[in-house]
Design a protein around this motif. Structure first.
Motif, PDB file in Angstrom:
ATOM      1  N   UNK A   1      51.770 123.192 -32.201  1.00 26.15           N
ATOM      2  CA  UNK A   1      52.171 124.080 -31.118  1.00 26.15           C
ATOM      3  C   UNK A   1      51.710 123.469 -29.795  1.00 26.15           C
ATOM      4  N   UNK A   2      52.639 122.903 -29.068  1.00 28.11           N
ATOM      5  CA  UNK A   2      52.311 122.183 -27.837  1.00 28.11           C
ATOM      6  C   UNK A   2      52.013 123.163 -26.703  1.00 28.11           C
ATOM      7  N   UNK A   3      50.952 122.870 -25.963  1.00 23.91           N
ATOM      8  CA  UNK A   3      50.579 123.667 -24.792  1.00 23.91           C
ATOM      9  C   UNK A   3      50.814 122.834 -23.531  1.00 23.91           C
ATOM     10  N   UNK A   4      51.814 123.222 -22.761  1.00 25.08           N
ATOM     11  CA  UNK A   4      52.060 122.516 -21.505  1.00 25.08           C
ATOM     12  C   UNK A   4      50.899 122.702 -20.546  1.00 25.08           C
ATOM     13  N   UNK A   5      50.220 123.838 -20.650  1.00 19.35           N
ATOM     14  CA  UNK A   5      49.063 124.068 -19.796  1.00 19.35           C
ATOM     15  C   UNK A   5      47.952 123.071 -20.069  1.00 19.35           C
ATOM     16  N   UNK A   6      47.658 122.815 -21.361  1.00 21.78           N
ATOM     17  CA  UNK A   6      46.634 121.835 -21.720  1.00 21.78           C
ATOM     18  C   UNK A   6      47.033 120.443 -21.224  1.00 21.78           C
ATOM     19  N   UNK A   7      48.291 120.107 -21.378  1.00 24.60           N
ATOM     20  CA  UNK A   7      48.773 118.790 -20.941  1.00 24.60           C
ATOM     21  C   UNK A   7      48.607 118.637 -19.435  1.00 24.60           C
ATOM     22  N   UNK A   8      49.037 119.650 -18.689  1.00 24.85           N
ATOM     23  CA  UNK A   8      48.956 119.564 -17.226  1.00 24.85           C
ATOM     24  C   UNK A   8      47.505 119.580 -16.744  1.00 24.85           C
ATOM     25  N   UNK A   9      46.637 120.337 -17.432  1.00 22.34           N
ATOM     26  CA  UNK A   9      45.221 120.346 -17.055  1.00 22.34           C
ATOM     27  C   UNK A   9      44.609 118.964 -17.281  1.00 22.34           C
ATOM     28  N   UNK A  10      44.916 118.348 -18.424  1.00 20.51           N
ATOM     29  CA  UNK A  10      44.418 116.996 -18.709  1.00 20.51           C
ATOM     30  C   UNK A  10      44.898 116.019 -17.639  1.00 20.51           C
ATOM     31  N   UNK A  11      46.193 116.101 -17.309  1.00 17.68           N
ATOM     32  CA  UNK A  11      46.770 115.203 -16.303  1.00 17.68           C
ATOM     33  C   UNK A  11      46.076 115.379 -14.951  1.00 17.68           C
ATOM     34  N   UNK A  12      45.872 116.636 -14.555  1.00 20.21           N
ATOM     35  CA  UNK A  12      45.214 116.896 -13.273  1.00 20.21           C
ATOM     36  C   UNK A  12      43.812 116.321 -13.252  1.00 20.21           C
ATOM     37  N   UNK A  13      43.052 116.567 -14.306  1.00 22.40           N
ATOM     38  CA  UNK A  13      41.688 116.042 -14.351  1.00 22.40           C
ATOM     39  C   UNK A  13      41.693 114.512 -14.334  1.00 22.40           C
ATOM     40  N   UNK A  14      42.588 113.919 -15.113  1.00 21.78           N
ATOM     41  CA  UNK A  14      42.659 112.465 -15.162  1.00 21.78           C
ATOM     42  C   UNK A  14      43.029 111.839 -13.831  1.00 21.78           C
ATOM     43  N   UNK A  15      44.006 112.421 -13.152  1.00 23.01           N
ATOM     44  CA  UNK A  15      44.453 111.860 -11.882  1.00 23.01           C
ATOM     45  C   UNK A  15      43.436 112.089 -10.770  1.00 23.01           C
ATOM     46  N   UNK A  16      42.538 113.057 -10.928  1.00 23.68           N
ATOM     47  CA  UNK A  16      41.464 113.257  -9.956  1.00 23.68           C
ATOM     48  C   UNK A  16      40.333 112.253 -10.138  1.00 23.68           C
ATOM     49  N   UNK A  17      40.340 111.549 -11.264  1.00 26.88           N
ATOM     50  CA  UNK A  17      39.371 110.475 -11.478  1.00 26.88           C
ATOM     51  C   UNK A  17      39.880 109.211 -10.798  1.00 26.88           C
ATOM     52  N   UNK A  18      38.975 108.456 -10.184  1.00 30.20           N
ATOM     53  CA  UNK A  18      39.410 107.241  -9.493  1.00 30.20           C
ATOM     54  C   UNK A  18      39.985 106.245 -10.494  1.00 30.20           C
ATOM     55  N   UNK A  19      40.964 105.484 -10.060  1.00 34.86           N
ATOM     56  CA  UNK A  19      41.566 104.458 -10.923  1.00 34.86           C
ATOM     57  C   UNK A  19      40.491 103.515 -11.435  1.00 34.86           C
ATOM     58  N   UNK A  20      39.600 103.082 -10.543  1.00 30.46           N
ATOM     59  CA  UNK A  20      38.574 102.102 -10.913  1.00 30.46           C
ATOM     60  C   UNK A  20      37.635 102.664 -11.987  1.00 30.46           C
ATOM     61  N   UNK A  21      37.198 103.889 -11.821  1.00 30.40           N
ATOM     62  CA  UNK A  21      36.293 104.487 -12.802  1.00 30.40           C
ATOM     63  C   UNK A  21      36.981 104.654 -14.148  1.00 30.40           C
ATOM     64  N   UNK A  22      38.216 105.141 -14.130  1.00 35.40           N
ATOM     65  CA  UNK A  22      38.953 105.327 -15.376  1.00 35.40           C
ATOM     66  C   UNK A  22      39.190 103.990 -16.066  1.00 35.40           C
TER      67      UNK A  22
END
Length: 276
Positions: free
Chosen positions: A175-196
């Protein structure tokens, strides 16, 4: 929002919720996320009288995006500063994935003077990458592909990971949760490219074997047997045997993100372990 200025001038964002006089539980998040990924567990425990503390690792979330220092030694030294600042003692330390490595290395390097128990959830120790001494590990080419994907299109890669293996949404009947996906994406994109980018090497190539052997407190290891990111046999299974006081619980069919998907069960297991 609370920040702690660290020894090099970087600022570490943290949350300090719940009963200020309650027993303390700390949380370390996975790659490339932030303390937001633990919010269900934090609210659950705070509602039951605990004081819950979680930080955004340097370069992640709301913390300073430093260019250097994206490595485990720096991360755990940051934690020791935070714990000293917040007077953490007699606490329980919890970490997921890369954050489970942070918990392990913190306890291996700084000892257990502040902590009485720990919990590793889908954690990367003892060693992710495949070597001659670790034949069960994941081939380095997989982590190289992560780096290539980030250079090619980080935003799309950070949609592909949560849409598929991270939460197990690529499994039949999931059961896919678009909310979980978008939350993960938001958190990931708020991390600096270099750190990630740097953290890919940090979570995949750091060997935590000796740290695990040093941890002289009870440690609960929670791991899904369908973890597609940190395979169980090479991680949770091996870690539980290396820990002097390790206790293992396997979640049948569980993904890498059992704390997000099997939330009620993980919360119950955490509370029971903490209360023992």
């Amino acid at each position: 929002m609370p920040y702690l200025k660290l020894r090099d001038g970087a600022e570490l964002f943290y949350k300090d919720w719940g009963n200020p006089n309650g027993a303390i539980v700390t949380f370390s998040h996975g790659w490339p996320l932030s303390s937001d990924n633990w919010e269900n567990q934090m609210v659950y425990l705070a509602d039951r009288g605990y004081r819950v503390i979680a930080h955004d690792r340097r370069g992640h979330g709301r913390s300073t995006q430093t260019w250097d220092g994206n490595n485990m030694d720096t991360f755990v030294d940051d934690l020791e500063e935070l714990f000293a600042h917040l007077k953490v003692k007699d606490a329980v330390m919890v970490g997921h994935s890369h954050g489970g490595g942070e918990v392990t290395h913190y306890l291996g390097k700084h000892g257990t003077k502040r902590f009485k128990k720990a919990v590793l959830v889908g954690a990367v120790p003892p060693l992710m990458v495949k070597t001659s001494a670790n034949p069960e590990g994941t081939d380095k080419s997989v982590f190289d592909s992560f780096r290539q994907a980030m250079h090619h299109d980080r935003a799309q890669f950070f949609l592909d990971v949560p849409s598929g293996p991270f939460f197990g949404f690529n499994r039949p009947g999931a059961k896919k949760s678009e909310g979980q996906i978008q939350s993960w994406w938001r958190q990931g994109m708020n991390t600096s490219f270099k750190s990630a980018y740097d953290s890919i090497r940090d979570f995949s190539e750091t060997d935590f074997t000796e740290d695990l052997k040093k941890i002289n407190i009870p440690v609960l290891v929670l791991h899904g047997d369908d973890d597609q990111v940190v395979p169980f046999e090479a991680s949770g299974h091996k870690s539980s045997k290396l820990l002097p006081q390790g206790k293992l619980k396997v979640y049948k069919g569980g993904s890498h993100a059992i704390h997000n998907i099997n939330t009620d069960e993980v919360n119950k297991d955490l509370l029971e372990f903490i209360k023992l």
